[in-house]
Write a protein that holds these residues in place. Sequence first.
Motif, PDB file in Angstrom:
ATOM      1  N   PRO A   1      35.952  52.519  43.391  1.00 41.61           N
ATOM      2  CA  PRO A   1      35.956  53.362  42.187  1.00 41.61           C
ATOM      3  C   PRO A   1      34.941  54.490  42.257  1.00 41.61           C
ATOM      4  O   PRO A   1      35.182  55.593  41.791  1.00 41.61           O
TER       5      PRO A   1
ATOM      6  N   PHE B   1      36.400  61.491  51.602  1.00 40.13           N
ATOM      7  CA  PHE B   1      37.112  60.259  51.964  1.00 40.13           C
ATOM      8  C   PHE B   1      38.520  60.566  52.475  1.00 40.13           C
ATOM      9  O   PHE B   1      38.954  60.031  53.503  1.00 40.13           O
ATOM     10  N   VAL B   2      39.218  61.436  51.774  1.00 38.60           N
ATOM     11  CA  VAL B   2      40.596  61.771  52.177  1.00 38.60           C
ATOM     12  C   VAL B   2      40.592  62.504  53.515  1.00 38.60           C
ATOM     13  O   VAL B   2      41.420  62.217  54.390  1.00 38.60           O
TER      14      VAL B   2
ATOM     15  N   LEU C   1      36.404  57.145  44.798  1.00 38.01           N
ATOM     16  CA  LEU C   1      37.558  57.892  44.293  1.00 38.01           C
ATOM     17  C   LEU C   1      37.260  58.590  42.970  1.00 38.01           C
ATOM     18  O   LEU C   1      37.949  59.527  42.588  1.00 38.01           O
ATOM     19  N   GLY C   2      36.245  58.140  42.269  1.00 38.91           N
ATOM     20  CA  GLY C   2      35.938  58.725  40.963  1.00 38.91           C
ATOM     21  C   GLY C   2      35.123  59.989  41.029  1.00 38.91           C
ATOM     22  O   GLY C   2      35.088  60.763  40.073  1.00 38.91           O
ATOM     23  N   GLU C   3      34.444  60.212  42.126  1.00 43.01           N
ATOM     24  CA  GLU C   3      33.622  61.407  42.269  1.00 43.01           C
ATOM     25  C   GLU C   3      34.351  62.403  43.169  1.00 43.01           C
ATOM     26  O   GLU C   3      34.635  62.090  44.327  1.00 43.01           O
ATOM     27  N   PRO C   4      34.653  63.587  42.646  1.00 44.61           N
ATOM     28  CA  PRO C   4      35.482  64.541  43.397  1.00 44.61           C
ATOM     29  C   PRO C   4      34.976  64.859  44.795  1.00 44.61           C
ATOM     30  O   PRO C   4      35.766  64.946  45.732  1.00 44.61           O
TER      31      PRO C   4
ATOM     32  N   ILE D   1      42.594  49.852  50.064  1.00 47.19           N
ATOM     33  CA  ILE D   1      41.236  50.377  49.949  1.00 47.19           C
ATOM     34  C   ILE D   1      40.464  49.380  49.099  1.00 47.19           C
ATOM     35  O   ILE D   1      40.736  49.227  47.902  1.00 47.19           O
TER      36      ILE D   1
ATOM     37  N   LEU E   1      46.046  57.959  56.044  1.00 44.38           N
ATOM     38  CA  LEU E   1      46.672  58.220  54.742  1.00 44.38           C
ATOM     39  C   LEU E   1      47.965  59.019  54.888  1.00 44.38           C
ATOM     40  O   LEU E   1      48.864  58.913  54.058  1.00 44.38           O
TER      41      LEU E   1
ATOM     42  N   LEU F   1      35.594  61.883  46.978  1.00 45.99           N
ATOM     43  CA  LEU F   1      37.040  61.722  47.158  1.00 45.99           C
ATOM     44  C   LEU F   1      37.545  62.678  48.240  1.00 45.99           C
ATOM     45  O   LEU F   1      38.315  62.277  49.126  1.00 45.99           O
ATOM     46  N   ARG F   2      37.098  63.923  48.158  1.00 43.65           N
ATOM     47  CA  ARG F   2      37.541  64.931  49.132  1.00 43.65           C
ATOM     48  C   ARG F   2      37.145  64.499  50.549  1.00 43.65           C
ATOM     49  O   ARG F   2      37.944  64.549  51.470  1.00 43.65           O
TER      50      ARG F   2
ATOM     51  N   ALA G   1      42.369  60.923  56.857  1.00 42.39           N
ATOM     52  CA  ALA G   1      43.647  61.636  56.832  1.00 42.39           C
ATOM     53  C   ALA G   1      44.684  61.073  57.800  1.00 42.39           C
ATOM     54  O   ALA G   1      45.855  60.924  57.429  1.00 42.39           O
TER      55      ALA G   1
END
Lengths: 64, 222
Positions: free
Chosen positions: B144, B156-157, B147-150, B97, B164, B153-154, B161
């Motif tokens: 950063p 993105f995952v 991935l740093g902001e919840p 990433i 990952l 991040l959610r 998926a």
Amino acid sequence: MFERGIQRFAGRVAALSKRDLVVEANYVEFDSGGSVVEVTNVRTVEVNRAKSAVNNEWDRLKPL
Amino acid sequence: MTIRVGFATRCTAQRRLLVTYTIARSDNGVHICSVETAANGIRCQWRVPRVGRGWCGRRCGVAVRGAIAEYAEIEGVILPFLTLDALQIDHSGTVLIVCADPRMIAGAHPPEPSRVQQLVTRVRNEPGRPYGLSPHVIAVACPPRVLGEPSQLRRFVQQNAPVLAGASRVIVEAHNGCVALGHFYKASLENSRGRAAPRPTSSFSDICLSAESSALPGAWPR
């Protein structure tokens, strides 16, 4: 926040993959010309299905 | 708009490759793309904040299993070693990433490999792992920040998926001189400074800081 984010991210991906996972967070320093000067390992998170281990050390890596 | 995907594997069948694309433009003129391939009903994708979306279809010979791309060309810019695996189990197990900054993706000096190319070479030659398999590369505007902001991040995952889920190792890289990263830390610095001590009102530095802060978010499409 980045470090906490890495921890959260590792947890989410491990839950997704249902397997052991290593998440390595690096910081790359470029010089003004755009060449890699130094790579620093900010954090490495290991998520094992049995147990979790976190390496918080800031290890120095050599540029590849 | 032309998106071309070069596949390393030998073509085994003529199948239709559907590519959805998303192009955003960052402050420093980097084109960030989101490419989605659909082969045999299985999709994998990269997503970034988008300003445009469309469909581009072309005839392409795709080996459905183990279709590993050598490069993707988006608007004349070659992104080397992007892995467009049709099946999630076929990537090497390593996901990179990285920032979509040109120093990461393309490199500043043509003779020197970019940081992504360095990482891909490292992964391909890593002992104990299948030799020659490429990592899956996800390029976003400032990892950063994502991935740093919840909330980001959610999202993105969820969006990544399929990729990952097959990962056993993820390498996330930040770098200096990133506009998005600078904005990210400036905002948190401003917040912590505000909590630490009462701030004088309407000083020149505050006006400058608030003007810069309000100008930056608009430059990054959400």
